[in-house]
Design a protein around this motif. Structure first.
Motif, PDB file in Angstrom:
ATOM      1  N   ASN A 237       5.102 -63.289  79.378  1.00  0.00           N
ATOM      2  CA  ASN A 237       4.224 -63.149  80.529  1.00  0.00           C
ATOM      3  C   ASN A 237       3.036 -64.100  80.445  1.00  0.00           C
ATOM      4  O   ASN A 237       2.514 -64.534  81.465  1.00  0.00           O
ATOM      5  N   HIS A 238       2.622 -64.423  79.224  1.00  0.00           N
ATOM      6  CA  HIS A 238       1.427 -65.256  79.040  1.00  0.00           C
ATOM      7  C   HIS A 238       1.719 -66.377  78.054  1.00  0.00           C
ATOM      8  O   HIS A 238       2.330 -66.155  77.014  1.00  0.00           O
ATOM      9  N   ASN A 239       1.285 -67.574  78.400  1.00  0.00           N
ATOM     10  CA  ASN A 239       1.333 -68.702  77.475  1.00  0.00           C
ATOM     11  C   ASN A 239      -0.093 -69.030  77.037  1.00  0.00           C
ATOM     12  O   ASN A 239      -1.033 -68.907  77.815  1.00  0.00           O
ATOM     13  N   GLY A 240      -0.229 -69.455  75.795  1.00  0.00           N
ATOM     14  CA  GLY A 240      -1.537 -69.816  75.282  1.00  0.00           C
ATOM     15  C   GLY A 240      -1.795 -69.188  73.924  1.00  0.00           C
ATOM     16  O   GLY A 240      -0.974 -68.438  73.394  1.00  0.00           O
ATOM     17  N   ASP A 241      -2.966 -69.516  73.361  1.00  0.00           N
ATOM     18  CA  ASP A 241      -3.303 -69.068  72.020  1.00  0.00           C
ATOM     19  C   ASP A 241      -3.446 -67.557  71.905  1.00  0.00           C
ATOM     20  O   ASP A 241      -3.229 -66.984  70.832  1.00  0.00           O
ATOM     21  N   GLU A 242      -3.800 -66.884  73.023  1.00  0.00           N
ATOM     22  CA  GLU A 242      -4.017 -65.443  72.947  1.00  0.00           C
ATOM     23  C   GLU A 242      -2.765 -64.706  72.487  1.00  0.00           C
ATOM     24  O   GLU A 242      -2.854 -63.687  71.793  1.00  0.00           O
ATOM     25  N   ALA A 243      -1.591 -65.206  72.863  1.00  0.00           N
ATOM     26  CA  ALA A 243      -0.354 -64.501  72.551  1.00  0.00           C
ATOM     27  C   ALA A 243      -0.106 -64.435  71.047  1.00  0.00           C
ATOM     28  O   ALA A 243       0.098 -63.347  70.482  1.00  0.00           O
ATOM     29  N   PHE A 244      -0.140 -65.584  70.372  1.00  0.00           N
ATOM     30  CA  PHE A 244       0.197 -65.555  68.941  1.00  0.00           C
ATOM     31  C   PHE A 244      -0.998 -65.206  68.054  1.00  0.00           C
ATOM     32  O   PHE A 244      -0.818 -64.641  66.972  1.00  0.00           O
ATOM     33  N   ILE A 245      -2.216 -65.477  68.504  1.00  0.00           N
ATOM     34  CA  ILE A 245      -3.385 -65.033  67.728  1.00  0.00           C
ATOM     35  C   ILE A 245      -3.511 -63.514  67.815  1.00  0.00           C
ATOM     36  O   ILE A 245      -3.796 -62.838  66.819  1.00  0.00           O
ATOM     37  N   SER A 246      -3.289 -62.949  69.010  1.00  0.00           N
ATOM     38  CA  SER A 246      -3.323 -61.489  69.156  1.00  0.00           C
ATOM     39  C   SER A 246      -2.267 -60.841  68.275  1.00  0.00           C
ATOM     40  O   SER A 246      -2.523 -59.819  67.621  1.00  0.00           O
ATOM     41  N   ALA A 247      -1.054 -61.408  68.274  1.00  0.00           N
ATOM     42  CA  ALA A 247       0.010 -60.844  67.441  1.00  0.00           C
ATOM     43  C   ALA A 247      -0.380 -60.876  65.964  1.00  0.00           C
ATOM     44  O   ALA A 247      -0.168 -59.900  65.229  1.00  0.00           O
ATOM     45  N   ALA A 248      -0.980 -61.983  65.532  1.00  0.00           N
ATOM     46  CA  ALA A 248      -1.394 -62.102  64.137  1.00  0.00           C
ATOM     47  C   ALA A 248      -2.499 -61.101  63.803  1.00  0.00           C
ATOM     48  O   ALA A 248      -2.497 -60.477  62.732  1.00  0.00           O
ATOM     49  N   LEU A 249      -3.461 -60.919  64.702  1.00  0.00           N
ATOM     50  CA  LEU A 249      -4.526 -59.952  64.472  1.00  0.00           C
ATOM     51  C   LEU A 249      -3.965 -58.534  64.401  1.00  0.00           C
ATOM     52  O   LEU A 249      -4.420 -57.712  63.592  1.00  0.00           O
ATOM     53  N   ASN A 250      -2.971 -58.232  65.234  1.00  0.00           N
ATOM     54  CA  ASN A 250      -2.329 -56.919  65.184  1.00  0.00           C
ATOM     55  C   ASN A 250      -1.644 -56.689  63.844  1.00  0.00           C
ATOM     56  O   ASN A 250      -1.696 -55.596  63.284  1.00  0.00           O
ATOM     57  N   LEU A 251      -0.987 -57.721  63.341  1.00  0.00           N
ATOM     58  CA  LEU A 251      -0.319 -57.583  62.040  1.00  0.00           C
ATOM     59  C   LEU A 251      -1.322 -57.317  60.923  1.00  0.00           C
ATOM     60  O   LEU A 251      -1.088 -56.481  60.045  1.00  0.00           O
ATOM     61  N   LEU A 252      -2.447 -58.023  60.959  1.00  0.00           N
ATOM     62  CA  LEU A 252      -3.480 -57.783  59.948  1.00  0.00           C
ATOM     63  C   LEU A 252      -4.060 -56.381  60.078  1.00  0.00           C
ATOM     64  O   LEU A 252      -4.340 -55.713  59.073  1.00  0.00           O
ATOM     65  N   ALA A 253      -4.252 -55.936  61.330  1.00  0.00           N
ATOM     66  CA  ALA A 253      -4.765 -54.584  61.547  1.00  0.00           C
ATOM     67  C   ALA A 253      -3.792 -53.540  61.006  1.00  0.00           C
ATOM     68  O   ALA A 253      -4.201 -52.537  60.413  1.00  0.00           O
ATOM     69  N   ASP A 254      -2.488 -53.779  61.208  1.00  0.00           N
ATOM     70  CA  ASP A 254      -1.490 -52.840  60.700  1.00  0.00           C
ATOM     71  C   ASP A 254      -1.468 -52.801  59.178  1.00  0.00           C
ATOM     72  O   ASP A 254      -0.989 -51.826  58.580  1.00  0.00           O
ATOM     73  N   HIS A 255      -1.958 -53.873  58.549  1.00  0.00           N
ATOM     74  CA  HIS A 255      -2.040 -53.905  57.087  1.00  0.00           C
ATOM     75  C   HIS A 255      -3.391 -53.400  56.585  1.00  0.00           C
ATOM     76  O   HIS A 255      -3.740 -53.610  55.419  1.00  0.00           O
ATOM     77  N   GLY A 256      -4.153 -52.779  57.484  1.00  0.00           N
ATOM     78  CA  GLY A 256      -5.383 -52.117  57.064  1.00  0.00           C
ATOM     79  C   GLY A 256      -6.653 -52.906  57.275  1.00  0.00           C
ATOM     80  O   GLY A 256      -7.726 -52.447  56.857  1.00  0.00           O
ATOM     81  N   HIS A 257      -6.587 -54.079  57.911  1.00  0.00           N
ATOM     82  CA  HIS A 257      -7.798 -54.880  58.105  1.00  0.00           C
ATOM     83  C   HIS A 257      -8.552 -54.399  59.344  1.00  0.00           C
ATOM     84  O   HIS A 257      -8.003 -54.376  60.440  1.00  0.00           O
ATOM     85  N   GLN A 258      -9.798 -54.013  59.182  1.00  0.00           N
ATOM     86  CA  GLN A 258     -10.612 -53.568  60.307  1.00  0.00           C
ATOM     87  C   GLN A 258     -11.066 -54.767  61.135  1.00  0.00           C
ATOM     88  O   GLN A 258     -11.455 -55.802  60.597  1.00  0.00           O
ATOM     89  N   ILE A 259     -11.018 -54.606  62.462  1.00  0.00           N
ATOM     90  CA  ILE A 259     -11.444 -55.653  63.385  1.00  0.00           C
ATOM     91  C   ILE A 259     -12.535 -55.078  64.279  1.00  0.00           C
ATOM     92  O   ILE A 259     -12.313 -54.115  65.008  1.00  0.00           O
ATOM     93  N   ILE A 260     -13.720 -55.664  64.225  1.00  0.00           N
ATOM     94  CA  ILE A 260     -14.828 -55.224  65.061  1.00  0.00           C
ATOM     95  C   ILE A 260     -14.583 -55.694  66.490  1.00  0.00           C
ATOM     96  O   ILE A 260     -14.298 -56.869  66.729  1.00  0.00           O
TER      97      ILE A 260
END
Length: 472
Positions: A237-260
Motif C-alpha cells: 500500500n505504501h512505498n518509501g522508507d516508512e515501510a521497512f524502517i517501521s518493520a525494523a522498529l517493530n522487530l526491535l520492539a518485539d525483542h524488548g526494545h522500548q521506543i519513546i
C-alpha cells in the motif's frame, strides 16, 4: 563498507554542537544532530505530494527548516546528499547564517527501480548509517524530513528519556490504520518484517531520534526488511522508507526494545492543511511540524530576507481555513464520484491506454498476497484492493484485463460484481473474471470465467491468469 573514520575527519565541525538544557540544570546535556536527506535523481519518481518540478526545491525546504531550528535555539541542520557540490553551489546565494552544513553520502549498496514511489526517501537508511557512525558519546541523530518547521525547542525531559532508551519515534498508527484499514497495514508490515508482529505499529518517517548504539542495532534489521520490501514493493500500500524502517522498529520492539513515542509528547505533529481530525491549536504546541501539503509555502520562505515563524503560522492558519471547507468534498470525490462529462469514446481510449494486467480484490487483506507476489514475479502489472470502494476506484482508473476476486464480496454473480465496480458507465473491455473462494463448498458463483475452491494450489490460479492474458 563505510569508512567511518574518514567521514568523521571530514566533518568534525558539524558534529560538535550540544543542546544545553534550557532550565540550566547541571545534568549532562543531550547533544542533538539534526539532519535531513536531499537525494537528487532527476529521472526517479519523486514525492506525490511535491508539485515542484525543480529537484532543488528540497534544498529550499531545508533552508527554511534550518532557519526555524536556529530560531528556537536548536543546532544547525546537516544536509546529507549524493550531490554535495551541486547543493553547495545552490547554497552560495543564501546568507551564511542560513546555510545548513553539508555531508556527501557514500555510495549506496541499496538498489531498487527508479520508478518506485518516494524513491529518494529510501536512502535515509544510508544517511542514518553513515551519520550515526560519526556521533559522539551523548549525542543523538535527529532525522528530519525537509518539509518541516520548528516552532519551539525540544523538551529536556523527553530528550533524556529518548537518550535512556536510545530512540524516539513518531507512532502514526492511528492515522494509517484508519485511512487504509488495520488489516491491510498490518499485513504489509508483517510481510516486510518477515514474521508475525506482536503489536504492529506504523512509524512516520518525518522524525526519528536515535543514538549511535541504537542505530547500530537498527541498521541490520532495516537492511533485511528492505530486501523483503524490495521484492514486494509493487503490491504494498505504501512505498518509501516508512515501510521497512517501521518493520525494523517493530522487530526491535518485539525483542524488548522500548521506543519513546514522540507524537504523544507533541515533539512532532503531521499537519495536512484543511484536515479537521485534530484541532489546529494542538499543532501550535508542537516542537516540530511536518507540513507535507505546504511544501511551496516553505520553499517561498527560503527566498525571504528574514525568517519569522509567526509569519509562517499566519499563512498556515489561512490555508487551513480555506482548505477545511473543501477537504471532506475532496476525499469524497476521490472514492465516490464516477467519471462524468467525458465523451464515451475518449473515456474508453483513456482507459485502454492505462490498462493494468490484474486487479486482485481481497477483502481478507492478505489471503491472496502470495498470489500477488507470484503474478508480479512473472512480470505482470498488478494492483491490489481491499474494499469495494477501493476496487471500484482502481478498476475505473486502470481498467484491468483480469480481475481475481476472493469471496465473500457481497455478490456472487460476476455481472453484478462488475456492475458494482464499474458503475453505469460500464467498461471499455470486459475483464476476465476469476473467483478464488475462501471455502471449498461455495458453488453459486455464476458468470465468472473461472472459479477455484480454497484448496486449489495458487499456482493453478496464476496459470489461469497467465492464460487469460495471452493475446488472441
Amino acid at each position: 563498507m563505510l569508512d567511518a573514520a574518514r567521514l568523521r575527519n571530514d566533518s568534525v565541525p558539524t558534529f560538535k554542537q550540544m543542546f544545553p538544557p534550557s532550565s540550566g540544570s547541571a545534568r549532562r546535556a543531550i547533544g542533538i544532530v539534526p539532519c535531513a536527506l536531499v537525494y537528487i535523481e532527476t529521472d526517479s519518481a519523486g514525492s506525490p505530494n511535491c508539485k515542484n518540478g525543480d529537484p532543488f526545491c528540497y534544498v529550499d525546504q531545508a533552508i527554511t527548516l534550518n532557519r526555524s531550528l536556529k530560531a528556537v535555539g536548536l543546532p544547525t541542520l546537516t544536509i546529507a546528499t549524493n550531490v554535495r557540490d551541486e547543493v553547495a553551489k545552490y547554497l552560495d546565494k543564501v546568507d551564511a547564517r542560513s546555510r545548513p552544513h553539508l555531508v556527501q553520502l557514500a555510495q549506496s549498496t541499496m538498489s531498487l527501480p527508479k520508478n518506485t514511489g518516494f524513491y529518494a526517501a529510501h536512502f535515509k537508511l544510508d544517511m542514518m548509517e553513515q551519520l550515526g557512525a560519526m556521533l559522539g558519546e551523548g549525542e543523538m541523530l535527529m532525522v528530519l524530513d525537509t518539509d518541516m518547521l520548528a516552532l519551539r525547542t525540544m523538551d529536556d525531559e523527553l530528550l533524556r528519556r529518548c537518550a535512556s532508551t536510545g530512540v524516539g519515534a513518531f507512532d502514526i498508527s492511528d492515522q494509517e490504520f484508519s485511512a487504509y484499514g488495520d488489516a491491510r497495514v498490518t499485513a504489509d508490515l508483517e510481510a516486510v518484517a518477515g514474521t508475525r508482529l506482536q503489536n504492529p505499529r506504523w512509524f512516520g518517517g518525518e522524525v526519528l531520534l536515535a543514538s549511535a548504539g541504537f542505530i547500530d542495532e537498527l541498521v541490520p534489521y532495516a537492511h533485511a526488511c528492505f530486501e523483503r520490501y524490495r521484492q514486494i514493493a509493487p503490491e504494498l500500500n505504501h512505498n518509501g522508507d516508512e515501510a521497512f524502517i517501521s518493520a525494523a522498529l517493530n522487530l526491535l520492539a518485539d525483542h524488548g526494545h522500548q521506543i519513546i513515542d514522540l507524537g504523544v509528547h507533541r515533539a512532532v505533529g503531521r499537519h495536512w492543511s484543511g484536515n479537521t481530525h485534530r484541532d489546529l491549536r494542538w499543532f501550535k504546541g508542537c516542537s516540530l511540524l511536518h507540513l507535507p501539503g505546504c511544501k511551496r509555502l516553505l520553499e517561498r520562505q527560503a527566498r525571504r530576507r528574514s525568517f519569522s515563524a509567526a509569519h509562517v503560522w499566519r499563512h498556515l492558519v489561512l490555508m487551513h481555513e480555506l482548505n477545511r471547507t473543501v477537504w471532506p468534498l475532496r476525499r469524497w470525490v476521490r472514492t465516490q464520484v464516477r467519471p462524468r462529462h467525458r465523451p464515451r469514446a475518449r473515456h474508453a481510449a483513456a482507459k485502454s491506454a492505462t490498462r493494468v494486467d490484474v486487479l486482485v480484490f481481497d477483502p481478507d487483506a492478505g489471503r491472496l498476497s502470495l498470489l500477488v507476489s507470484r503474478l508480479t514475479s512473472r512480470g505482470m502489472e498488478v494492483m491490489s484492493a481491499v474494499t469495494t470502494e477501493e476496487a471500484r476506484c482502481e478498476a475505473r482508473r486502470l481498467n484491468p484485463r483480469v480481475i481475481v476476486s476472493s469471496s465473500p464480496v457481497g455478490v456472487a454473480d460476476a455481472g453484478e460484481f462488475l456492475g458494482d465496480v464499474f458503475g453505469e458507465s460500464g467498461y471499455s473491455n470486459r475483464p476476465v473474471t476469476i473467483a478464488f473462494s475462501t471455502d471449498d463448498a461455495r458453488l453459486d458463483w455464476v458468470q465468472w470465467d473461472r472459479w477455484f475452491p480454497r484448496s486449489t494450489d495458487p499456482a493453478e490460479v496464476v496459470d489461469a491468469v497467465t492464460e487469460a492474458l495471452r493475446p488472441g
